[in-house]
Structures are given as C-alpha cells and as structure tokens.
Design a protein around this motif. Structure first.
Motif, PDB file in Angstrom:
ATOM      1  N   VAL A   1      23.675  10.133  -5.158  1.00  0.00           N
ATOM      2  CA  VAL A   1      23.191   8.633  -5.848  1.00  0.00           C
ATOM      3  C   VAL A   1      23.807   7.474  -4.912  1.00  0.00           C
ATOM      4  CG1 VAL A   1      24.970   9.030  -7.397  1.00  0.00           C
ATOM      5  CG2 VAL A   1      22.881   7.425  -7.954  1.00  0.00           C
ATOM      6  N   ALA A   2      23.006   6.425  -4.505  1.00  0.00           N
ATOM      7  CA  ALA A   2      23.219   5.489  -3.963  1.00  0.00           C
ATOM      8  C   ALA A   2      24.251   4.461  -4.581  1.00  0.00           C
ATOM      9  CB  ALA A   2      21.921   4.591  -3.405  1.00  0.00           C
ATOM     10  N   ASN A   3      23.814   4.391  -5.759  1.00  0.00           N
ATOM     11  CA  ASN A   3      24.678   3.172  -6.643  1.00  0.00           C
ATOM     12  C   ASN A   3      25.355   4.265  -7.764  1.00  0.00           C
ATOM     13  OD1 ASN A   3      24.187   0.990  -5.172  1.00  0.00           O
ATOM     14  ND2 ASN A   3      22.154   0.984  -6.122  1.00  0.00           N
ATOM     15  N   PRO A   4      26.688   4.920  -7.648  1.00  0.00           N
ATOM     16  CA  PRO A   4      26.990   5.880  -8.857  1.00  0.00           C
ATOM     17  C   PRO A   4      26.939   5.210 -10.126  1.00  0.00           C
ATOM     18  CG  PRO A   4      28.116   6.073  -6.696  1.00  0.00           C
ATOM     19  CD  PRO A   4      27.357   4.776  -6.655  1.00  0.00           C
ATOM     20  N   ASP A   5      27.416   3.999 -10.046  1.00  0.00           N
ATOM     21  CA  ASP A   5      27.286   3.190 -11.603  1.00  0.00           C
ATOM     22  C   ASP A   5      26.296   3.133 -12.227  1.00  0.00           C
ATOM     23  OD1 ASP A   5      30.006   3.123 -11.058  1.00  0.00           O
ATOM     24  OD2 ASP A   5      29.903   1.041 -10.309  1.00  0.00           O
ATOM     25  N   ASN A   6      24.987   3.377 -11.521  1.00  0.00           N
ATOM     26  CA  ASN A   6      23.737   3.210 -12.112  1.00  0.00           C
ATOM     27  C   ASN A   6      22.773   4.151 -11.837  1.00  0.00           C
ATOM     28  OD1 ASN A   6      21.729   1.775 -13.663  1.00  0.00           O
ATOM     29  ND2 ASN A   6      21.154   0.632 -11.808  1.00  0.00           N
ATOM     30  N   PRO A   7      23.111   5.723 -12.042  1.00  0.00           N
ATOM     31  CA  PRO A   7      22.095   6.741 -11.806  1.00  0.00           C
ATOM     32  C   PRO A   7      20.799   6.592 -12.382  1.00  0.00           C
ATOM     33  CG  PRO A   7      23.764   7.373 -13.251  1.00  0.00           C
ATOM     34  CD  PRO A   7      24.141   6.189 -13.108  1.00  0.00           C
TER      35      PRO A   7
ATOM     36  N   SER B   1      15.245   3.208  -8.373  1.00  0.00           N
ATOM     37  CA  SER B   1      16.367   2.356  -8.446  1.00  0.00           C
ATOM     38  C   SER B   1      16.465   1.356  -7.773  1.00  0.00           C
ATOM     39  CB  SER B   1      17.561   3.373  -8.058  1.00  0.00           C
ATOM     40  OG  SER B   1      17.490   3.673  -6.647  1.00  0.00           O
ATOM     41  N   GLY B   2      17.580   0.358  -8.080  1.00  0.00           N
ATOM     42  CA  GLY B   2      17.800  -0.787  -7.464  1.00  0.00           C
ATOM     43  C   GLY B   2      17.995  -0.448  -5.808  1.00  0.00           C
ATOM     44  N   PHE B   3      18.375   0.699  -5.483  1.00  0.00           N
ATOM     45  CA  PHE B   3      18.331   1.226  -4.091  1.00  0.00           C
ATOM     46  C   PHE B   3      17.077   0.909  -3.326  1.00  0.00           C
ATOM     47  CE2 PHE B   3      18.435   4.689  -1.040  1.00  0.00           C
ATOM     48  CZ  PHE B   3      19.215   4.019   0.090  1.00  0.00           C
ATOM     49  N   ASP B   4      16.083   1.350  -3.814  1.00  0.00           N
ATOM     50  CA  ASP B   4      14.863   1.119  -3.275  1.00  0.00           C
ATOM     51  C   ASP B   4      14.548  -0.095  -2.688  1.00  0.00           C
ATOM     52  OD1 ASP B   4      13.327   3.748  -3.879  1.00  0.00           O
ATOM     53  OD2 ASP B   4      14.093   3.225  -5.708  1.00  0.00           O
ATOM     54  N   ASN B   5      14.715  -1.213  -3.464  1.00  0.00           N
ATOM     55  CA  ASN B   5      14.358  -2.542  -2.920  1.00  0.00           C
ATOM     56  C   ASN B   5      15.509  -3.125  -1.962  1.00  0.00           C
ATOM     57  OD1 ASN B   5      12.151  -4.170  -3.398  1.00  0.00           O
ATOM     58  ND2 ASN B   5      12.938  -5.484  -4.693  1.00  0.00           N
ATOM     59  N   GLU B   6      16.843  -2.641  -2.054  1.00  0.00           N
ATOM     60  CA  GLU B   6      17.967  -2.913  -1.242  1.00  0.00           C
ATOM     61  C   GLU B   6      17.493  -2.294   0.148  1.00  0.00           C
ATOM     62  OE1 GLU B   6      21.270  -1.719  -2.819  1.00  0.00           O
ATOM     63  OE2 GLU B   6      21.498  -2.963  -4.726  1.00  0.00           O
ATOM     64  N   LEU B   7      17.293  -1.176   0.369  1.00  0.00           N
ATOM     65  CA  LEU B   7      16.737  -0.351   1.341  1.00  0.00           C
ATOM     66  C   LEU B   7      15.664  -0.718   2.078  1.00  0.00           C
ATOM     67  CD1 LEU B   7      17.391   1.932   3.266  1.00  0.00           C
ATOM     68  CD2 LEU B   7      16.201   3.542   1.465  1.00  0.00           C
ATOM     69  N   TRP B   8      14.462  -1.356   1.499  1.00  0.00           N
ATOM     70  CA  TRP B   8      13.701  -1.949   2.192  1.00  0.00           C
ATOM     71  C   TRP B   8      13.672  -3.246   2.707  1.00  0.00           C
ATOM     72  CZ3 TRP B   8       9.074  -0.388   4.178  1.00  0.00           C
ATOM     73  CH2 TRP B   8       8.659   0.846   4.125  1.00  0.00           C
TER      74      TRP B   8
ATOM     75  N   ASP C   1       0.701  -1.381   0.057  1.00  0.00           N
ATOM     76  CA  ASP C   1       0.070   0.095   0.018  1.00  0.00           C
ATOM     77  C   ASP C   1       0.798   1.259   0.019  1.00  0.00           C
ATOM     78  OD1 ASP C   1       0.888  -0.458   2.660  1.00  0.00           O
ATOM     79  OD2 ASP C   1      -0.677   0.809   3.646  1.00  0.00           O
ATOM     80  N   MET C   2       2.187   1.186  -0.167  1.00  0.00           N
ATOM     81  CA  MET C   2       2.948   2.151  -0.173  1.00  0.00           C
ATOM     82  C   MET C   2       2.787   2.996  -1.343  1.00  0.00           C
ATOM     83  SD  MET C   2       7.265   2.459  -0.050  1.00  0.00           S
ATOM     84  CE  MET C   2       7.037   2.159  -1.876  1.00  0.00           C
ATOM     85  N   TYR C   3       3.052   4.472  -1.226  1.00  0.00           N
ATOM     86  CA  TYR C   3       3.100   5.419  -2.248  1.00  0.00           C
ATOM     87  C   TYR C   3       4.372   6.263  -1.930  1.00  0.00           C
ATOM     88  CZ  TYR C   3      -0.215   7.977   0.689  1.00  0.00           C
ATOM     89  OH  TYR C   3      -0.803   8.557   2.015  1.00  0.00           O
ATOM     90  N   ALA C   4       4.922   6.670  -3.127  1.00  0.00           N
ATOM     91  CA  ALA C   4       6.183   7.264  -2.826  1.00  0.00           C
ATOM     92  C   ALA C   4       6.403   8.448  -3.772  1.00  0.00           C
ATOM     93  CB  ALA C   4       7.437   6.181  -3.140  1.00  0.00           C
ATOM     94  N   ALA C   5       7.139   9.473  -3.277  1.00  0.00           N
ATOM     95  CA  ALA C   5       7.907  10.373  -4.036  1.00  0.00           C
ATOM     96  C   ALA C   5       9.330  10.139  -4.455  1.00  0.00           C
ATOM     97  CB  ALA C   5       7.489  11.814  -3.439  1.00  0.00           C
ATOM     98  N   LEU C   6       9.572  10.144  -5.534  1.00  0.00           N
ATOM     99  CA  LEU C   6      10.956   9.518  -5.990  1.00  0.00           C
ATOM    100  C   LEU C   6      11.713  10.654  -6.642  1.00  0.00           C
ATOM    101  CD1 LEU C   6      10.049   5.779  -6.856  1.00  0.00           C
ATOM    102  CD2 LEU C   6      10.765   6.494  -4.841  1.00  0.00           C
ATOM    103  N   GLY C   7      12.881  10.899  -6.276  1.00  0.00           N
ATOM    104  CA  GLY C   7      13.618  11.903  -7.164  1.00  0.00           C
ATOM    105  C   GLY C   7      15.030  11.430  -7.575  1.00  0.00           C
ATOM    106  N   LYS C   8      15.559  12.174  -8.612  1.00  0.00           N
ATOM    107  CA  LYS C   8      17.010  11.807  -8.872  1.00  0.00           C
ATOM    108  C   LYS C   8      18.016  11.885  -8.092  1.00  0.00           C
ATOM    109  CE  LYS C   8      20.409  13.462 -12.334  1.00  0.00           C
ATOM    110  NZ  LYS C   8      20.666  14.560 -13.397  1.00  0.00           N
ATOM    111  N   ASN C   9      18.905  10.935  -8.333  1.00  0.00           N
ATOM    112  CA  ASN C   9      19.917  10.578  -7.166  1.00  0.00           C
ATOM    113  C   ASN C   9      19.345  10.198  -5.600  1.00  0.00           C
ATOM    114  OD1 ASN C   9      21.819  11.147  -9.069  1.00  0.00           O
ATOM    115  ND2 ASN C   9      22.150  13.351  -8.406  1.00  0.00           N
TER     116      ASN C   9
END
Length: 358
Positions: A332-338, A343-350, A304-312
């Motif tokens: 940016v969490a993963n500089p090689d993949n801005p 980003s992949g960071f979202d799922n890793e962080l969760w 049920d999450m909604y999100a505001a997502l921005g560059k970097n």
C-alpha cells in the motif's frame, strides 16, 4: 520553369510529410506483441525515442520507491518504455493482483459467452441452482450474471468476504443498488459449471496460455481465489485489454463484449463497467459507501483511461488515446489510508507520469 517549381513544391511537401511522420511515429507505429511461448523477449522503446522528458524519470522512480512500489512498467504500442523493480522485488517474483484480478474474471466470462456456454443476461441460478444465496427465491432469481459483473446484485456488501449462501443476504432488488462486493467470484463457479472444467483449467487454456502469461496461478486466500503472477504477465493482460481482446491478430474475447466491459454498465455508478473502473465520467461511487461523488475518478489521468484497481494499490491503467499500458505492483502506497480500489495515490502517481510527456 513551371515544371521546376512544381518539382520543388512536391519535394518540399514530401520532406514535411516525412518530418511529421517521424514525430508521430512512436504512437502510429505498428502494435507489438511479445511472443506467447514463454520466452523473455520483449521489444523496448526509449524515453528519447518517444520525445519524452528524460529529466522526469528519476523523480518518478524516487516517488515510486518511496511509496512502497515493487514493480512499475510502462508500455507504449506494446513496447516496454520503463521497467523498474524496487525493494527487493525482481522480474521473476510473483505478486498478488488483489481486486485488479477481477478483470481477469470479466474476460474469461466473456470467453465463455463467446463459446455459447453462458449468457450474462441469464440469472445466476440457471447455472448454480437455487439457494446459492440466502435471499428469498424470488429475489435471488432477479440476479443475473451481468449484475455480478456490474456490482449491482442487491446483496449485502457489509458482511465481509465470505461468499457462502448464509453470508449472501438480500438488501435490495438486483439492479437498484450499486455496492462493491466479492460476490462477483460466483462467476468463476458459473464458468466452471457451464464448461465442465475447473475454473483454473478453463482460465489457463482459454486466456493465460494463449497470451503467454506463464507461471501465474490462482491461490486461495480465506475462501477467495486471488491471482498471482509476475509484473510482465500483468502487462501482457494490460496489452490484451488495450487491444480490446485481440492478441497479435487473434481474438481472445469478442471486442463487442470488451467494449461493453469498459463502458458504464448500469445507471448507478457511471465510473464502473464490468469490474473495470472508468475515468472521465461526471460522477463515481466508491467501495463501502452509498454516496455519489461529483467529478471524474482521477482528474490527473487521461479521460479515456480504464483501470483495474486492487487492494494495496495494485494497478493496471489502460489509455487507448496514447496506446499506453501502465502496471504498478507493491505494498500500500499510503499505509495510513489503505483502500480497496481507488486511492489518493492514483492521482499523485499520474501527476508524476504526466511530467514524462507533457
């Protein structure tokens, strides 16, 4: 004897109810709102009070620091559970929201509609006049304010950030193609024109100042207006969003509009509302691609999450079922993949966040 038995039964039930209430109290307690007077007062709630896993805190903090984070905040029922700063950032240092700030434009557009200044179903040219794009007039007149909110204007998204008329070119009829495009900023011009005020002045008086987002400002960056503020100010907006446009009993934006904003807004991208990203849908599209991905936006996050997502990797996560808001600002969490949004960071962080309470 029967009376004694009944009294004992009632006492037993009351004790059990009291125990259950205590265990669920952090979620069921009254929502808290920090003062709107610019003071730094903010109630807190500890990991222990919530019954969360204290051992998961340090691995999360280590991960955040490793991933170029500047600030991280978790609110539950409006109270601060975690507030951490990294890499020289402080509670008083402003940082840019990037496209996470699109949702500020969504909210103020709704306020202007509440005041009868605009109607999102009207065409943009009703407010800006014709010629605000280089599309043929008949095609330009198909584009409504709602199309800008929903990212289905039909204008070419491959021409960069410039939103001058020459760079807003027709690709498809409005409503038939979803594409992540900075043309949404034209809504700021719509509100300014309809209100007779500058965008910043209308934003400040109708939203920022009413919820105590003191000191934040819109700063021009290569022709685009980008919002900068402290992390706590971003958290204030997240708290307003958790409460569907209400702040401590006062309506800032109509809850019906806010519900529309956080519901699928068109048939092309299930995971997109009015500039909000929506989790838990069966498919989604991403910026710069004309391709539909199967599955939910963030598999590790609550549906049920909604999100505001921005560059970097600027993030506002809102989870109604947990009465929770999470803020992340930084590089940016993963500089090689801005990326521009998800980003992949979202799922890793969760994955790390889940360790706190699962």
């Amino acid at each position: 004897m029967r009376k004694i038995y009944l009294l004992a039964l009632v006492s037993f039930l009351m004790l059990n109810c009291s125990s259950d209430s205590s265990e669920s109290e952090p979620i069921n307690e009254q929502m808290y709102f920090p003062p709107s007077d610019g003071s730094n007062t903010w109630e807190t709630k500890s990991i222990t009070d919530l019954g969360w896993n204290q051992n998961a805190v340090q691995p999360l903090l280590d991960y955040l620091e490793l991933k170029n984070t500047k600030s991280f905040i978790i609110l539950v029922n409006g109270r601060i559970v975690m507030e951490n700063y990294f890499n020289g950032h402080t509670a008083t240092t402003p940082w840019y929201w990037a496209s996470a700030g699109k949702t500020l434009t969504t909210t103020v557009t709704g306020i202007a509609q509440d005041e009868g200044l605009i109607n999102i179903n009207n065409k943009v040219s009703d407010y800006l006049g014709t010629g605000w794009t280089s599309a043929p007039l008949a095609k330009e007149n198909l584009i409504t304010c709602k199309n800008l909110l929903s990212m289905n204007s039909g204008l070419n998204d491959a021409l960069g950030d410039d939103v001058s008329p020459a760079n807003l070119q027709y690709v498809a009829d409005a409503g038939t193609r979803w594409a992540y495009h900075n043309v949404y900023v034209k809504l700021q011009d719509v509100v300014a024109q309809a209100s007779g005020q500058t965008w910043s002045n209308y934003f400040n008086t109708k939203l920022r100042d009413r919820i105590g987002m003191t000191g934040g400002a819109w700063i021009n960056n290569d022709g685009l207006s980008v919002y900068w503020s402290t992390s706590r100010n971003m958290a204030r907006f997240g708290l307003l969003s958790l409460n569907q446009g209400k702040w401590n009993g006062t309506t800032i934006v109509n809850s019906n509009y806010f519900n529309q904003a956080t519901t699928t807004s068109q048939t092309l991208n299930q995971a997109y509302g009015y500039l909000w990203w929506l989790n838990g849908k069966s498919s989604y599209r991403l910026p710069g691609l004309q391709f539909e991905f199967n599955g939910t936006l963030m598999s590790n996050a609550p549906s049920d999450m909604y999100a505001a997502l921005g560059k970097n990797d600027q993030k506002i996560y809102v989870v109604p079922s947990m009465k929770m808001v999470i803020i992340r600002m930084g590089d940016v969490a993963n500089p090689d993949n801005p990326t521009f949004a998800l980003s992949g960071f979202d799922n890793e962080l969760w994955d790390k966040i889940n360790d706190l309470y699962q």
